[in-house]
Each structure stands twice: as C-alpha cells, then as structure tokens.
Design a protein around this motif. Structure first.
Motif, PDB file in Angstrom:
ATOM      1  N   TYR A 294      80.474 -36.509  57.685  1.00  0.00           N
ATOM      2  CA  TYR A 294      79.595 -35.847  56.725  1.00  0.00           C
ATOM      3  C   TYR A 294      78.750 -34.795  57.447  1.00  0.00           C
ATOM      4  O   TYR A 294      77.910 -35.126  58.282  1.00  0.00           O
ATOM      5  CB  TYR A 294      78.684 -36.864  56.036  1.00  0.00           C
ATOM      6  CG  TYR A 294      79.293 -37.514  54.808  1.00  0.00           C
ATOM      7  CD1 TYR A 294      80.584 -38.037  54.846  1.00  0.00           C
ATOM      8  CD2 TYR A 294      78.575 -37.615  53.617  1.00  0.00           C
ATOM      9  CE1 TYR A 294      81.144 -38.637  53.728  1.00  0.00           C
ATOM     10  CE2 TYR A 294      79.134 -38.217  52.498  1.00  0.00           C
ATOM     11  CZ  TYR A 294      80.414 -38.722  52.566  1.00  0.00           C
ATOM     12  OH  TYR A 294      80.963 -39.318  51.454  1.00  0.00           O
ATOM     13  N   ILE A 295      78.976 -33.542  57.109  1.00  0.00           N
ATOM     14  CA  ILE A 295      78.227 -32.419  57.687  1.00  0.00           C
ATOM     15  C   ILE A 295      76.992 -32.146  56.832  1.00  0.00           C
ATOM     16  O   ILE A 295      77.073 -32.073  55.603  1.00  0.00           O
ATOM     17  CB  ILE A 295      79.107 -31.161  57.770  1.00  0.00           C
ATOM     18  CG1 ILE A 295      80.294 -31.408  58.690  1.00  0.00           C
ATOM     19  CG2 ILE A 295      78.297 -29.964  58.265  1.00  0.00           C
ATOM     20  CD1 ILE A 295      81.260 -30.235  58.752  1.00  0.00           C
ATOM     21  N   SER A 296      75.855 -31.980  57.475  1.00  0.00           N
ATOM     22  CA  SER A 296      74.591 -31.806  56.763  1.00  0.00           C
ATOM     23  C   SER A 296      74.314 -30.344  56.439  1.00  0.00           C
ATOM     24  O   SER A 296      74.678 -29.433  57.181  1.00  0.00           O
ATOM     25  CB  SER A 296      73.429 -32.352  57.601  1.00  0.00           C
ATOM     26  OG  SER A 296      73.608 -33.727  57.873  1.00  0.00           O
ATOM     27  N   GLY A 297      73.630 -30.145  55.327  1.00  0.00           N
ATOM     28  CA  GLY A 297      73.212 -28.810  54.937  1.00  0.00           C
ATOM     29  C   GLY A 297      72.008 -28.900  54.031  1.00  0.00           C
ATOM     30  O   GLY A 297      71.615 -29.991  53.583  1.00  0.00           O
ATOM     31  N   ALA A 298      71.400 -27.756  53.763  1.00  0.00           N
ATOM     32  CA  ALA A 298      70.239 -27.704  52.876  1.00  0.00           C
ATOM     33  C   ALA A 298      70.705 -27.447  51.443  1.00  0.00           C
ATOM     34  O   ALA A 298      71.617 -26.649  51.220  1.00  0.00           O
ATOM     35  CB  ALA A 298      69.287 -26.599  53.318  1.00  0.00           C
ATOM     36  N   PRO A 299      70.109 -28.109  50.468  1.00  0.00           N
ATOM     37  CA  PRO A 299      70.470 -27.842  49.077  1.00  0.00           C
ATOM     38  C   PRO A 299      70.101 -26.419  48.682  1.00  0.00           C
ATOM     39  O   PRO A 299      69.116 -25.860  49.167  1.00  0.00           O
ATOM     40  CB  PRO A 299      69.657 -28.872  48.289  1.00  0.00           C
ATOM     41  CG  PRO A 299      68.525 -29.246  49.189  1.00  0.00           C
ATOM     42  CD  PRO A 299      69.036 -29.106  50.587  1.00  0.00           C
ATOM     43  N   ASP A 300      70.892 -25.843  47.807  1.00  0.00           N
ATOM     44  CA  ASP A 300      70.632 -24.478  47.339  1.00  0.00           C
ATOM     45  C   ASP A 300      71.407 -24.282  46.035  1.00  0.00           C
ATOM     46  O   ASP A 300      72.582 -24.653  45.952  1.00  0.00           O
ATOM     47  CB  ASP A 300      71.090 -23.444  48.381  1.00  0.00           C
ATOM     48  CG  ASP A 300      70.516 -22.063  48.122  1.00  0.00           C
ATOM     49  OD1 ASP A 300      70.878 -21.453  47.096  1.00  0.00           O
ATOM     50  OD2 ASP A 300      69.713 -21.589  48.945  1.00  0.00           O
ATOM     51  N   SER A 301      70.756 -23.703  45.050  1.00  0.00           N
ATOM     52  CA  SER A 301      71.395 -23.517  43.743  1.00  0.00           C
ATOM     53  C   SER A 301      72.589 -22.579  43.805  1.00  0.00           C
ATOM     54  O   SER A 301      73.408 -22.541  42.878  1.00  0.00           O
ATOM     55  CB  SER A 301      70.364 -22.979  42.735  1.00  0.00           C
ATOM     56  OG  SER A 301      69.862 -21.715  43.155  1.00  0.00           O
ATOM     57  N   ARG A 302      72.718 -21.833  44.904  1.00  0.00           N
ATOM     58  CA  ARG A 302      73.804 -20.849  45.013  1.00  0.00           C
ATOM     59  C   ARG A 302      75.080 -21.411  45.633  1.00  0.00           C
ATOM     60  O   ARG A 302      76.112 -20.732  45.635  1.00  0.00           O
ATOM     61  CB  ARG A 302      73.316 -19.648  45.833  1.00  0.00           C
ATOM     62  CG  ARG A 302      72.163 -18.892  45.172  1.00  0.00           C
ATOM     63  CD  ARG A 302      71.530 -17.902  46.132  1.00  0.00           C
ATOM     64  NE  ARG A 302      70.837 -18.590  47.225  1.00  0.00           N
ATOM     65  CZ  ARG A 302      70.203 -17.953  48.221  1.00  0.00           C
ATOM     66  NH1 ARG A 302      70.196 -16.629  48.249  1.00  0.00           N
ATOM     67  NH2 ARG A 302      69.583 -18.641  49.163  1.00  0.00           N
ATOM     68  N   TRP A 303      75.047 -22.635  46.165  1.00  0.00           N
ATOM     69  CA  TRP A 303      76.287 -23.222  46.667  1.00  0.00           C
ATOM     70  C   TRP A 303      77.283 -23.382  45.524  1.00  0.00           C
ATOM     71  O   TRP A 303      76.903 -23.711  44.396  1.00  0.00           O
ATOM     72  CB  TRP A 303      76.030 -24.603  47.278  1.00  0.00           C
ATOM     73  CG  TRP A 303      75.311 -24.653  48.582  1.00  0.00           C
ATOM     74  CD1 TRP A 303      74.113 -25.250  48.828  1.00  0.00           C
ATOM     75  CD2 TRP A 303      75.745 -24.133  49.844  1.00  0.00           C
ATOM     76  NE1 TRP A 303      73.761 -25.136  50.153  1.00  0.00           N
ATOM     77  CE2 TRP A 303      74.758 -24.455  50.804  1.00  0.00           C
ATOM     78  CE3 TRP A 303      76.878 -23.435  50.258  1.00  0.00           C
ATOM     79  CZ2 TRP A 303      74.853 -24.097  52.138  1.00  0.00           C
ATOM     80  CZ3 TRP A 303      76.981 -23.073  51.597  1.00  0.00           C
ATOM     81  CH2 TRP A 303      75.991 -23.389  52.521  1.00  0.00           C
TER      82      TRP A 303
END
Length: 309
Positions: A294-303
């Motif tokens: 599982y690779i981590s990332g920041a939430p963003d409405s544009r994903w």
C-alpha cells in the motif's frame, strides 16, 4: 528472479530492493552509510509544501537511486512481502467509510497558536506545544479508529509536526500516541531507536504522493509504503522497528525498493506514469506495518480513483 505483480493498482509492476545501506539488528549497526549522501551521483531539488522544502535537496528522500546495485537478499524480501500481491494506491478523491482517502495534512502560518499535547509514548516524542488547529484533518476522519495521523506544516518557520493516534481534547489541546517535530531545512534524524508518528521513526509527509506533484509531471522523492510483516531491524535513515521477528528475509523498517528501469510503463495513464516513474527513480520506503504494497498519498478531490485503480 523477476517479480511480477498481478494486475490491480499499478498493474504488473516488477520491483527490486536496492543496496542495503545499513541495518541495526540487536543493537549492532552493519554497513557504513555516513558518507553516502555526499557520494550520491544524482541530486534533485526538494519538493515543497507551503513555501518550505520537504527537506534539503541532498536529503536521502530526494535521492535518485535508479543506478544503485540490487541487494543480494532482494528476492527473499519480495517473496516475504508477497509476489502475488498488488501495488495499491492508498489515496484518492472523496470519502471512504466517512473519512478522506489517504493521509491529509494542513499548512498553517507561523502565527498559528500552539496548543498543549500529551503523548502515550512521551519518552520517544517531541514535547509540545504544537501549532495544531482545532479543525486539523485527521487520517480516516474524526470518527476513525485507525492510525489517525495529523500532519501540520508551519509555513512561517518551516517546521513539520506529525502525530499518531491523535485526538482533539476539550481544553483545545491534543492527545496522541506519539509525535515528532522536523525542521524542513535540516537533514537531522531522530535519535536512534526512537519512533516518530510512523513506526520507522521517519517523517510521513515527504513520502506521500501529492496531486500537485503529479499535475506538474514529476515526483522527485521516494514514496512511503507499508507491509504486513517486518523484521526486528531498521535501515538508515529509519530509526525504529516494530516487530519481534528476527527472520532475515522479512523487510526491515527503512528498506527501499524500486521499480525496474526496464519495466515498460508506456501503456499507463499520464497520472500513473508520473507515479511509476518516481518508483523507478526514487523508489519507496518501508515505513510502517500495514497492508502489503500500500503506497501512501494525500487525499485530493482531483485524483481519478478509477484511473488509480
């Protein structure tokens, strides 16, 4: 041995570990890593958040490791993590189970008032107060029973504040399992054997995939990821382990993997090619116990969630 991950998120990615830079097992450090940064062949400019660098350009997170040799135990590490598993983008747009998808963060000004914080693991935490706003986003949402990371960037002083298992208190302060403060202009590490807001004793924010980076066309740092089972050991720059197993084939905290340079990513979307290119050039670091790959990332409405999948 070539490792093929079956199609799912970032389908069919072949991964290999890089050179073991230094491991602590039973208190003994094996490997000389003190001068590695100075000898690195490829340097990069640091990413930035809130006008602050995510550590200096010569920080280990920001090093291109695509030409380093493969470690002799690479195949065993990959097998232990799971060769039939899927590389999974643990971030996205919208909500899941009522919370943001990914690990959120917030940028505050240097004038942000500091509030008291208390820690369960106070002996390995940086004491407060921290400039945490009342409405700081919490990983998984306010009702989450998960890791509940809270990450704050003080843009006025370029300090990074991170907490694990964070709960807002009635007095305006916070209570957390552990907490760490990082100077974003410094390469300083935590004391050896200390945790942080992450099991590996590393900062979380510089290892997150962020949409603004993908939109710019390039990610210039390693990414953070989790595995189900780890070894009772850690590799520099990690400072802490979270396991009782001495199995040498399990990944230690801080293990850095990369996508093979030869892997053809031309059929992937532009969004995913940016991430996969970063995995080729900068790799990903074992930062915590959790679901494997599982690779981590920041939430963003544009994903684009469907595309990440």
């Amino acid at each position: 041995m070539n490792v093929y991950l079956t199609p799912c998120r970032f389908a069919s990615c072949r991964l290999c570990t890089i050179l073991l830079l230094g491991v602590m097992i039973g208190g003994i450090v094996i490997g000389e890593i003190g001068t590695w940064i100075g000898k690195a062949q490829a340097m990069s400019s640091a990413a930035s958040v809130g006008g602050c660098p995510l550590f200096p350009g010569n920080n280990i997170w920001n090093q291109n490791i695509s030409t380093l040799p493969i470690h002799r135990n690479s195949a065993n590490y990959i097998n232990s993590i799971g060769i039939t598993g899927h590389v999974h983008a643990d971030f996205g747009a919208g909500l899941w189970a009522g919370g943001p998808i990914g690990i959120p963060y917030v940028v505050v000004p240097g004038s942000q008032p500091k509030v008291p914080v208390s820690f369960t693991y106070a002996s390995e935490s940086d004491p407060g107060p921290y400039p945490i706003p009342t409405n700081a986003p919490i990983e998984g949402g306010a009702q989450s029973s998960g890791d509940r990371h809270v990450i704050v960037v003080d843009s006025g002083n370029c300090n990074l504040y991170e907490m694990y298992a964070a709960y807002h208190q009635a007095n305006g302060g916070w209570k957390a399992g552990s907490g760490a403060v990082w100077n974003l202009n410094s390469n300083a590490l935590r004391p050896s054997t200390w945790t942080s807001a992450d099991a590996a004793g590393l900062p979380i924010l510089p290892g997150l995939a962020r949409y603004d980076e993908v939109a710019s066309g390039v990610i210039t740092h390693a990414l953070r990821f989790t595995v189900n089972n780890t070894q009772k050991a850690f590799l520099w720059p990690a400072r802490h382990y979270a396991s009782s197993s001495t199995d040498p084939n399990l990944p230690p905290m801080g293990l850095r993997l990369r996508l093979k340079v030869s892997f053809n990513i031309s059929s992937f979307s532009s969004q995913n090619r940016v991430i996969l290119t970063a995995l080729k050039h900068y790799g990903m670091i074992v930062a915590d116990n959790g679901s494997s790959w599982y690779i981590s990332g920041a939430p963003d409405s544009r994903w684009n969630n469907d595309d990440l999948h």
